[in-house]
Design a protein around this motif. Structure first.
Motif, short mmCIF file in Angstrom:
data_model
loop_
_atom_site.label_atom_id
_atom_site.label_comp_id
_atom_site.label_asym_id
_atom_site.label_seq_id
_atom_site.Cartn_x
_atom_site.Cartn_y
_atom_site.Cartn_z
N ILE A 303 0.86 -1.18 0.00
CA ILE A 303 0.00 0.00 0.00
C ILE A 303 0.90 1.22 0.00
O ILE A 303 2.11 1.11 0.23
CB ILE A 303 -0.95 0.03 1.23
CG1 ILE A 303 -0.15 -0.07 2.54
CG2 ILE A 303 -1.99 -1.08 1.15
CD1 ILE A 303 -0.99 0.04 3.80
N SER A 304 0.32 2.39 -0.24
CA SER A 304 1.13 3.62 -0.23
C SER A 304 0.99 4.38 1.08
O SER A 304 1.63 5.41 1.27
CB SER A 304 0.74 4.52 -1.40
OG SER A 304 -0.62 4.88 -1.32
N GLY A 305 0.14 3.90 1.99
CA GLY A 305 -0.03 4.55 3.29
C GLY A 305 -1.34 4.12 3.92
O GLY A 305 -2.13 3.36 3.33
N ALA A 306 -1.59 4.61 5.14
CA ALA A 306 -2.79 4.21 5.89
C ALA A 306 -4.08 4.56 5.15
O ALA A 306 -5.10 3.88 5.30
CB ALA A 306 -2.78 4.85 7.27
N ALA A 307 -4.04 5.62 4.34
CA ALA A 307 -5.24 6.02 3.59
C ALA A 307 -5.67 4.96 2.58
O ALA A 307 -6.81 4.99 2.11
CB ALA A 307 -4.99 7.34 2.88
N ASP A 308 -4.79 4.02 2.26
CA ASP A 308 -5.12 2.95 1.30
C ASP A 308 -5.87 1.79 1.94
O ASP A 308 -6.35 0.91 1.21
CB ASP A 308 -3.84 2.40 0.65
CG ASP A 308 -3.35 3.26 -0.50
OD1 ASP A 308 -4.07 4.20 -0.88
OD2 ASP A 308 -2.25 2.98 -1.00
N GLY A 313 -8.60 -2.56 0.80
CA GLY A 313 -9.21 -3.66 1.54
C GLY A 313 -10.66 -3.89 1.17
O GLY A 313 -11.15 -5.03 1.20
N SER A 314 -11.37 -2.84 0.77
CA SER A 314 -12.78 -2.97 0.41
C SER A 314 -12.97 -3.52 -1.00
O SER A 314 -14.11 -3.80 -1.40
CB SER A 314 -13.50 -1.62 0.52
OG SER A 314 -13.45 -1.15 1.85
N GLY A 315 -11.87 -3.72 -1.71
CA GLY A 315 -11.97 -4.28 -3.05
C GLY A 315 -12.19 -5.77 -3.08
O GLY A 315 -12.43 -6.36 -4.14
N PRO A 353 -3.38 -7.58 -2.86
CA PRO A 353 -3.12 -6.64 -1.77
C PRO A 353 -4.35 -6.45 -0.88
O PRO A 353 -4.21 -6.26 0.34
CB PRO A 353 -2.75 -5.34 -2.50
CG PRO A 353 -2.14 -5.80 -3.78
CD PRO A 353 -2.93 -7.03 -4.16
N GLY A 354 -5.55 -6.51 -1.45
CA GLY A 354 -6.77 -6.37 -0.65
C GLY A 354 -6.91 -7.45 0.40
O GLY A 354 -7.33 -7.19 1.54
N HIS A 355 -6.56 -8.69 0.02
CA HIS A 355 -6.63 -9.79 0.99
C HIS A 355 -5.65 -9.57 2.14
O HIS A 355 -5.97 -9.82 3.31
CB HIS A 355 -6.33 -11.12 0.30
CG HIS A 355 -7.35 -11.52 -0.71
ND1 HIS A 355 -7.03 -11.81 -2.02
CD2 HIS A 355 -8.69 -11.67 -0.62
CE1 HIS A 355 -8.13 -12.13 -2.68
NE2 HIS A 355 -9.15 -12.05 -1.85
N VAL A 356 -4.44 -9.09 1.81
CA VAL A 356 -3.43 -8.87 2.85
C VAL A 356 -3.87 -7.73 3.77
O VAL A 356 -3.73 -7.81 5.00
CB VAL A 356 -2.06 -8.56 2.21
CG1 VAL A 356 -1.03 -8.22 3.29
CG2 VAL A 356 -1.58 -9.75 1.39
N THR A 393 -8.30 5.03 13.62
CA THR A 393 -9.76 5.00 13.72
C THR A 393 -10.41 5.65 12.51
O THR A 393 -11.63 5.54 12.33
CB THR A 393 -10.25 5.70 15.01
OG1 THR A 393 -9.84 7.08 14.98
CG2 THR A 393 -9.69 5.01 16.25
N ARG A 394 -9.61 6.28 11.66
CA ARG A 394 -10.16 6.83 10.41
C ARG A 394 -10.50 5.71 9.42
O ARG A 394 -11.23 5.96 8.45
CB ARG A 394 -9.15 7.78 9.75
CG ARG A 394 -8.81 9.00 10.58
CD ARG A 394 -7.93 9.97 9.79
NE ARG A 394 -7.45 11.06 10.63
CZ ARG A 394 -6.25 11.08 11.19
NH1 ARG A 394 -5.42 10.06 11.01
NH2 ARG A 394 -5.88 12.11 11.93
#
Length: 483
Positions: A303-308, A313-315, A353-356, A393-394
């Motif tokens: 991922i490129s950061g927490a915003a990802d 993950g929702s994919g 990446p979504g599964h991870v 928590t975001r």
């Protein structure tokens, strides 16, 4: 006279400062990053001067933005980070050894025959996470000069000249008598620290000294360790309530009232705060790698950061059979196995990446669910709600996963920077006689509430799968030859 206070939260990865007005809320902010260094052998350290510089710079930023004077300052600290320093000049004599550091493992191994005695005395399990082992390691391996303390005592000395620590921070050292809230001669003797000069243990609210570090002379009237400050800010002041902060690590605290509760579950029993000479206690459980696990995935390029976390993950609808035990710096409560390392299993050619990402969120949430279950067992009552704060928590994905596995509502704080707000509250209590916690702390209002979206049976199945992988790691680690 101004009624605003300057609240400074000196944390692992940075320092946040707020100017808080009881009528207008936060009217000034400042943020300065801090850069710990991580090395082989589970080492984590930071330049002490960078901590002090960040406190002063963040405080001045907040005051400049507020554009008005403050009546007092409060300081929250990292808890178990330690250093040696010269009490005459205030100069550091060593690097600051960060709470995540494990180099005191050998000292704890030597003291293993006294583990039960230390736990009964101090409420803490024998582990390098706590300050005493690091302090003893500094004395053995680095220097016998000066004093060796937690970072807050050094920061306060540099700001005011006082030599103090608050009762809650002292309770994180494994050198404080949990019942008397005084330094334990026996614990100090066991760690080889019996002849050390120790800071005075003071209440969280009250005058400590004055500082000119931020410009005008300001009294320092609030001191509190970071997680207990967040506990206070979220109005978790009655037995049975709990909060969890999702930061570099995750920290779940449950209030237990005026008497310490000796735990049999692997949680920590410690001081929540001492106000007006009266001590409140709490249970505490830790997950060492949370935002730091997200950073690890980022550094790997997943991922490129927490915003990802949410968009990636929702994919996917689930973890795709992937299980992630994110024990990248060992397992803390309730296992206390710093020698265990994390695992990522169930990978296949179709793993995305979504599964991870989903597996990481589930691994974090599962560990916190274990802590909540342990707290409920010690309190002999289930937790009805968990109040949460911190940067992660975001992530709606992480918060929903947490609600699903815990099977109780998750209330996300509407007020960011809970630690700073908590130490700001005790700073106000230190200058306003008779001010109560309820009057000092902003009224609790969640920004979001996550309700469980899966059945209790499905939650139990997912937790059981996670526990099975943890058990395998524990067995594998125990079977390795000693080095």
């Amino acid at each position: 006279m101004s009624s605003a206070v300057l609240a400074v939260d000196q944390g692992t990865s940075g320092t946040k400062a707020l100017v808080i007005c009881p009528e207008r809320g936060v009217i000034g902010t400042g943020t300065v990053p801090v850069y710990p260094r991580y090395g082989p052998g589970d080492r984590a350290e930071v330049d002490p001067m960078s901590l002090l510089d960040s406190v002063i710079a963040a405080g001045r930023q907040a005051l400049a933005e507020a554009g008005e004077p403050v009546a007092a300052v409060g300081l929250a600290n990292q808890g178990e980070t330690v250093l040696a320093w010269d009490p005459s000049s205030g100069a550091p004599l060593t690097e600051a050894i960060v709470w995540q550091d494990r180099r005191a493992e050998s000292i704890c191994t030597e003291l293993a025959p006294y583990a039960d005695e230390l736990a009964q005395l101090t409420g803490l399990p024998l582990d390098p996470y706590f300050a005493a082992g690091k302090m003893a390691w500094i004395r053995r391996e680095r220097t016998r000069e000066g004093v060796v303390t937690t970072s807050d005592a050094w920061l306060v000395h540099r700001l005011t000249g006082a030599f103090v620590t608050d009762a809650a921070t002292a309770g994180r050292t494994q050198l404080l008598d949990l019942d008397d809230v005084t330094w334990s001669a026996r614990a100090r003797e066991l760690f080889g620290l019996g002849s050390e000069r120790m800071p005075d243990v003071v209440d969280s609210a009250g005058p400590v000294g004055t500082t000119t570090a931020f410009g005008a002379t300001i009294p320092l009237t609030g001191l509190l360790v970071d997680q207990q400050a967040a506990l206070l800010a979220q109005s978790v002041t009655e037995p049975g309530a709990a909060k969890c902060t999702y930061g570099t690590g995750a920290f779940l605290l449950a209030q237990t009232g005026k008497s310490p509760l000796r735990t049999s579950s692997g949680l920590v029993s410690c001081v929540a705060w001492r106000l007006g000479g009266r001590t409140d206690y709490c249970l505490d459980g830790q997950v060492y790698t949370v935002a730091s696990a997200v950073r690890w995935l980022t550094e790997l390029g997943v991922i490129s950061g927490a915003a990802d976390l949410d968009p990636i993950g929702s994919g996917v609808p689930d973890t795709g059979g992937v299980t992630f035990v994110p024990a990248l710096a060992g397992l803390a409560a309730p296992w206390w196995r710093g020698d265990v390392r994390g695992s990522l299993s169930g990978l296949g050619l179709d793993t995305s990446p979504g599964h991870v990402v989903r597996a990481l969120c589930e691994g974090i949430a599962a560990q916190i669910t274990e802590l909540a279950a342990a707290a409920a067992g010690d309190l002999d009552q289930p937790l009805s709600v968990l109040r949460v704060d911190g940067g992660l928590t975001r992530s709606a994905l992480l918060m929903q996963t947490q609600a699903d596995l815990l099977q109780i509502p998750i209330e996300v704080s509407a007020l960011p920077d809970a630690t700073a707000l908590g130490v700001g509250a005790v700073a106000r209590m230190g200058i306003v006689p008779g001010l109560t916690i309820e009057q000092a702390v902003p009224r609790w209002e969640p920004a979001a509430v996550y309700e469980p979206a899966i059945s209790a049976d499905e939650a139990a199945q997912r937790l059981e799968r996670f526990r099975m992988h943890v058990d395998r790691l524990l067995d594998r680690s125990s079977s390795r030859p000693n080095r």
